[in-house]
Structures are given as structure tokens and as C-alpha cells.
Scaffold this motif. Structure first.
Motif, PDB file in Angstrom:
ATOM      1  N   MET A 136       0.681  -1.180  -0.159  1.00 22.38           N
ATOM      2  CA  MET A 136       0.078   0.006  -0.067  1.00 22.38           C
ATOM      3  C   MET A 136       0.944   1.426   0.025  1.00 22.38           C
ATOM      4  N   ASN A 137       1.789   1.236   0.798  1.00 20.26           N
ATOM      5  CA  ASN A 137       2.671   2.565   0.902  1.00 20.26           C
ATOM      6  C   ASN A 137       3.534   2.705  -0.487  1.00 20.26           C
ATOM      7  N   ALA A 138       3.810   1.323  -1.165  1.00 22.83           N
ATOM      8  CA  ALA A 138       4.549   1.545  -2.329  1.00 22.83           C
ATOM      9  C   ALA A 138       3.506   1.905  -3.380  1.00 22.83           C
ATOM     10  N   SER A 139       2.161   1.524  -3.443  1.00 16.38           N
ATOM     11  CA  SER A 139       1.361   1.905  -4.280  1.00 16.38           C
ATOM     12  C   SER A 139       0.969   3.460  -4.163  1.00 16.38           C
ATOM     13  N   GLU A 140       1.132   3.844  -2.915  1.00 15.54           N
ATOM     14  CA  GLU A 140       0.622   5.244  -2.493  1.00 15.54           C
ATOM     15  C   GLU A 140       1.726   6.218  -3.133  1.00 15.54           C
ATOM     16  N   ASN A 141       2.930   5.560  -2.859  1.00 10.55           N
ATOM     17  CA  ASN A 141       4.116   6.439  -3.514  1.00 10.55           C
ATOM     18  C   ASN A 141       3.926   6.296  -4.991  1.00 10.55           C
ATOM     19  N   GLU A 142       3.547   5.348  -5.549  1.00 10.52           N
ATOM     20  CA  GLU A 142       3.458   5.635  -7.162  1.00 10.52           C
ATOM     21  C   GLU A 142       2.363   6.260  -7.439  1.00 10.52           C
ATOM     22  N   VAL A 143       1.379   6.453  -6.727  1.00  9.24           N
ATOM     23  CA  VAL A 143       0.261   7.230  -6.995  1.00  9.24           C
ATOM     24  C   VAL A 143       0.742   8.680  -6.910  1.00  9.24           C
ATOM     25  N   GLU A 144       1.328   8.874  -5.780  1.00  6.55           N
ATOM     26  CA  GLU A 144       1.966  10.145  -5.630  1.00  6.55           C
ATOM     27  C   GLU A 144       2.762  10.690  -6.772  1.00  6.55           C
ATOM     28  N   GLU A 145       3.691   9.669  -7.183  1.00  9.97           N
ATOM     29  CA  GLU A 145       4.592   9.863  -8.252  1.00  9.97           C
ATOM     30  C   GLU A 145       3.673  10.019  -9.596  1.00  9.97           C
ATOM     31  N   LEU A 146       2.796   9.250  -9.763  1.00  5.09           N
ATOM     32  CA  LEU A 146       1.899   9.557 -10.973  1.00  5.09           C
ATOM     33  C   LEU A 146       1.216  10.888 -10.855  1.00  5.09           C
ATOM     34  N   LYS A 147       0.706  11.119  -9.671  1.00  6.04           N
ATOM     35  CA  LYS A 147       0.181  12.662  -9.721  1.00  6.04           C
ATOM     36  C   LYS A 147       1.094  13.632 -10.032  1.00  6.04           C
ATOM     37  N   ARG A 148       2.512  13.473  -9.498  1.00  6.65           N
ATOM     38  CA  ARG A 148       3.334  14.547  -9.736  1.00  6.65           C
ATOM     39  C   ARG A 148       3.653  14.655 -11.276  1.00  6.65           C
ATOM     40  N   GLN A 149       3.957  13.367 -11.874  1.00  6.39           N
ATOM     41  CA  GLN A 149       4.088  13.681 -13.133  1.00  6.39           C
ATOM     42  C   GLN A 149       2.800  13.797 -14.025  1.00  6.39           C
ATOM     43  N   SER A 150       1.658  13.704 -13.428  1.00  9.27           N
ATOM     44  CA  SER A 150       0.644  14.277 -14.124  1.00  9.27           C
ATOM     45  C   SER A 150       0.337  15.777 -13.886  1.00  9.27           C
ATOM     46  N   ALA A 151       0.806  16.249 -12.926  1.00  4.33           N
ATOM     47  CA  ALA A 151       0.783  17.632 -12.616  1.00  4.33           C
ATOM     48  C   ALA A 151       1.821  18.255 -13.717  1.00  4.33           C
ATOM     49  N   ASP A 152       3.094  17.454 -13.791  1.00  7.66           N
ATOM     50  CA  ASP A 152       4.208  18.154 -14.645  1.00  7.66           C
ATOM     51  C   ASP A 152       3.794  17.965 -16.102  1.00  7.66           C
ATOM     52  N   MET A 153       2.880  16.926 -16.374  1.00  6.77           N
ATOM     53  CA  MET A 153       2.311  16.926 -17.863  1.00  6.77           C
ATOM     54  C   MET A 153       1.530  17.938 -17.957  1.00  6.77           C
TER      55      MET A 153
ATOM     56  N   THR B  84       1.163  20.584 -16.722  1.00  3.01           N
ATOM     57  CA  THR B  84       2.196  22.022 -16.709  1.00  3.01           C
ATOM     58  C   THR B  84       2.787  22.249 -18.039  1.00  3.01           C
ATOM     59  N   ARG B  85       3.356  21.076 -18.385  1.00  2.00           N
ATOM     60  CA  ARG B  85       3.860  21.082 -19.741  1.00  2.00           C
ATOM     61  C   ARG B  85       2.824  21.286 -20.908  1.00  2.00           C
ATOM     62  N   MET B  86       1.499  20.870 -20.593  1.00  2.00           N
ATOM     63  CA  MET B  86       0.478  20.978 -21.482  1.00  2.00           C
ATOM     64  C   MET B  86       0.180  22.425 -21.846  1.00  2.00           C
ATOM     65  N   ASN B  87      -0.226  22.968 -20.458  1.00  3.63           N
ATOM     66  CA  ASN B  87      -0.230  24.112 -20.442  1.00  3.63           C
ATOM     67  C   ASN B  87       0.745  25.109 -20.889  1.00  3.63           C
ATOM     68  N   VAL B  88       2.201  24.758 -20.782  1.00  5.05           N
ATOM     69  CA  VAL B  88       3.114  25.520 -21.406  1.00  5.05           C
ATOM     70  C   VAL B  88       3.015  25.363 -22.584  1.00  5.05           C
ATOM     71  N   SER B  89       2.731  23.902 -23.372  1.00  2.00           N
ATOM     72  CA  SER B  89       2.950  23.756 -24.799  1.00  2.00           C
ATOM     73  C   SER B  89       1.597  24.636 -25.590  1.00  2.00           C
ATOM     74  N   GLU B  90       0.451  24.555 -24.680  1.00  2.00           N
ATOM     75  CA  GLU B  90      -0.963  25.075 -25.239  1.00  2.00           C
ATOM     76  C   GLU B  90      -0.385  26.541 -25.316  1.00  2.00           C
ATOM     77  N   ASN B  91       0.174  27.275 -24.205  1.00  4.08           N
ATOM     78  CA  ASN B  91       0.886  28.660 -24.479  1.00  4.08           C
ATOM     79  C   ASN B  91       1.606  28.860 -25.776  1.00  4.08           C
ATOM     80  N   GLU B  92       2.590  27.964 -25.800  1.00  9.41           N
ATOM     81  CA  GLU B  92       3.537  28.135 -26.883  1.00  9.41           C
ATOM     82  C   GLU B  92       2.604  28.030 -28.162  1.00  9.41           C
ATOM     83  N   VAL B  93       1.816  27.293 -28.421  1.00  5.55           N
ATOM     84  CA  VAL B  93       1.011  26.938 -29.254  1.00  5.55           C
ATOM     85  C   VAL B  93       0.403  28.057 -29.741  1.00  5.55           C
ATOM     86  N   GLU B  94      -0.204  28.673 -28.714  1.00  4.98           N
ATOM     87  CA  GLU B  94      -1.240  29.963 -28.877  1.00  4.98           C
ATOM     88  C   GLU B  94      -0.057  30.928 -29.093  1.00  4.98           C
ATOM     89  N   GLU B  95       0.971  30.846 -28.690  1.00  3.28           N
ATOM     90  CA  GLU B  95       1.868  32.043 -29.192  1.00  3.28           C
ATOM     91  C   GLU B  95       2.465  31.939 -30.515  1.00  3.28           C
TER      92      GLU B  95
END
Length: 309
Positions: free
Chosen positions: A137-154, A156-167
Motif C-alpha cells: 500500500m505504501n509503495a502504491s501510494e508512492n506510485e500514486v503520488e509519483e503519478l500525480k506529480r508526473q500528471s501535474a508536470d504533464m 504544466t507542460r501541456m499548459n506551457v505547450s498550449e501557451n506556446e502553440v497559442e503564441e
């Protein structure tokens, strides 16, 4: 001597009386009567021989009473012994029952101890499994947290990419669409002339931004930027020189030259120029030279904006 003989006779009577009492052959009354008769006979036989004083009779009577009392006490003691033996038997039976119960209880205790050991083993196994599950469970929670972090990064990148695309879209929308591709003529040979002339490409294949004028033969830069230009010319005459100049404003920046040995030879060249807004670019045919073009589009002129500056 007389007293000694009487005492000896009394002792013999007591011994016989005790033997009879232990064997149960005579009752208390029988003992009394027998003793009395024996004592009378013994005393009488003795009295015939000797003279007995009244004190001896009193002592004999007292001894007789004592013998009777001892006999009764012996019977009571025997009864008590039998009762004690019965009680002992009952106690032994109880002890045997208690020992059996204790053995049963020991077996029950051993069985409970074994069950307790099994339960402890199960509890230990469950605890181990629980630890494993907690680790997972701890490992799964860590994986979930890592996935959440990666999702947040993605995100952020998507927002940056969208901003770049818009630019880029905005820049693309703001950037002028500049490109042209031209053919000279369908009339065949052009020239020779007595002066330098600007070639006017009359066949317009593309002219994005309307930056080239077929009337004047001049390209005008709409924005400051880097531009790419290329051209190809053909001359069908033999033994002559083919030459074309590329001009930036009033300055000749590129020249193409070829001497035709057998005729119908082409010349091509290209260049990237940095232009300011309003600068002009065009091709010049020098004095005494000719070019050729027809429906096959042998002589062409192309250009487009690489990027604004």
C-alpha cells in the motif's frame, strides 16, 4: 504369694477375654459372666487352699471392670478403624476421580495450548501478511503520488505547450504570409536589348501576400526578415553568353553566367537576403543578352519569407 497367684489368674483371664473379643466369639455379657464364673471358680479353688482377704475381691472386681471397659474400647476402636478405612476408600476413589479429572484437564490445557500456539502462528502470519500489504500500500501510494506529480508536470507542460502553440498561432497570425513562384512568359525568346531591363514575370503561379508585382517585376518586402530567393533561366542560342543579375534595391547581389556551346542551356542560382520592410528585389537582363521561356516554364523566379526579424 496369695496375691501373686490371684494376679496371675486375673492376667490369664484378661488375655483370654481379649482374644475372644478380637475374634468376636463372645459378647460383653458373656465375657462378664465367664469372667465372673472363672474368677469365682479360681477364687473358690484357691480359697479352699488359702485364705483370701476381702481386699483381693475388690481388686479383682475393679480389674474385671477395667477389662470390660478395655474390651468395649477395643470394639469401638475397631469400628472407628472400619469407618476410617471406608473413608480412606472413599477418599482414594475421590483422589482417583480427581486424578482422572486432572488428566482430562491436562489434556484440555495441552489442547488449548496447542490451539493457542496455532492461533499465535496464524496471528504472526497475518501480521506478516499485514506488513506486506502495508508495504504494498505504501509503495502504491508512492506510485500514486509519483503519478500525480508526473500528471501535474504533464499538465504544466501541456499548459506551457498550449501557451506556446497559442503564441505560435498568434505569431503565425501576425506573421505575414509571404511566398511567390513565377514563370517569365509563353512567348519564347526575350531580348537582346540595348540596355539593361528588369524581367517582368507575367505567369504568376503563387503570390501569397501579393508581394510581387507582375507589372513592375519587383518583389517588395512587407516586413523586416530573412528571405530566400532562387531563379532559373534558359537561352536557346548557340555560341552566346547567358547572364542574369539579382538586385537588392539598386545593388547587384548575385550574378549567373553561362556560355552556350550547343544551345538550350540553363542557369540556376539562389540566395538568402536580409531585407528591411519596403526593400525590393528583382532580376535584371543585361544589355545584349536573351532568355527563353514558353509553356514549359524554363525560366522561373521564386521567393518566400523564412522568418521575421
Amino acid at each position: 504369694m496369695r496375691r501373686a497367684a490371684a494376679f496371675l489368674a486375673l492376667l490369664l483371664c484378661l488375655y483370654w477375654t481379649r482374644a475372644q473379643g478380637e475374634s468376636g466369639g463372645l459378647t460383653g455379657n458373656d465375657i462378664t459372666q465367664t469372667e465372673i464364673q472363672s474368677e469365682i471358680l479360681g477364687v473358690k479353688s484357691t480359697s479352699d487352699q488359702t485364705n483370701i482377704t476381702p481386699d483381693i475381691w475388690a481388686e479383682l472386681k475393679e480389674l474385671r471392670d477395667m477389662a470390660i471397659q478395655h474390651s468395649v474400647e477395643l470394639r469401638n476402636s475397631k469400628s472407628k478403624m472400619e469407618n476410617l478405612e471406608q473413608e480412606n476408600t472413599a477418599i482414594q476413589a475421590r483422589l482417583t476421580a480427581s486424578e482422572w479429572k486432572n488428566a482430562v484437564l491436562e489434556n484440555v490445557v495441552k489442547e488449548l495450548q496447542r490451539e493457542n500456539t496455532d492461533l499465535l502462528d496464524r496471528v504472526t502470519s497475518l501480521e506478516d501478511k499485514n506488513k506486506v500489504l502495508e508495504a504494498r500500500m505504501n509503495a502504491s501510494e508512492n506510485e500514486v503520488e509519483e503519478l500525480k506529480r508526473q500528471s501535474a508536470d504533464m499538465m504544466t507542460r501541456m499548459n506551457v505547450s498550449e501557451n506556446e502553440v497559442e503564441e505560435l498561432k498568434r505569431q503565425s497570425a501576425d506573421q505575414p504570409k509571404v511566398a511567390f513562384s513565377l514563370g517569365l512568359t509563353d512567348d519564347g525568346q526575350i531580348g537582346p536589348f540595348n540596355t539593361d531591363i528588369t524581367l517582368k514575370y507575367s505567369k504568376v503561379f503563387t503570390n501569397f501576400g501579393q508581394v510581387y508585382s507582375p507589372t513592375t517585376g519587383v518583389f517588395t518586402a512587407p516586413v523586416r526578415g530573412a528571405y530566400y530567393f532562387s531563379f532559373t533561366t534558359v537561352d536557346t542560342r548557340s555560341g552566346v553568353n547567358t547572364r542574369v543579375y539579382l538586385h537588392h534595391n539598386d545593388k547587384k547581389v548575385l550574378s549567373s553566367h553561362n556560355r552556350n556551346a550547343n544551345g538550350s542551356e540553363s542557369v540556376s542560382n539562389s540566395m538568402v537576403l536580409q531585407l528591411e520592410k519596403g526593400d525590393v528585389v528583382y532580376l535584371v537582363l543585361p544589355t545584349g543578352h536573351t532568355v527563353y521561356d514558353d509553356t514549359n516554364d524554363y525560366t522561373t523566379f521564386n521567393g518566400f519569407l523564412l522568418f521575421p526579424l
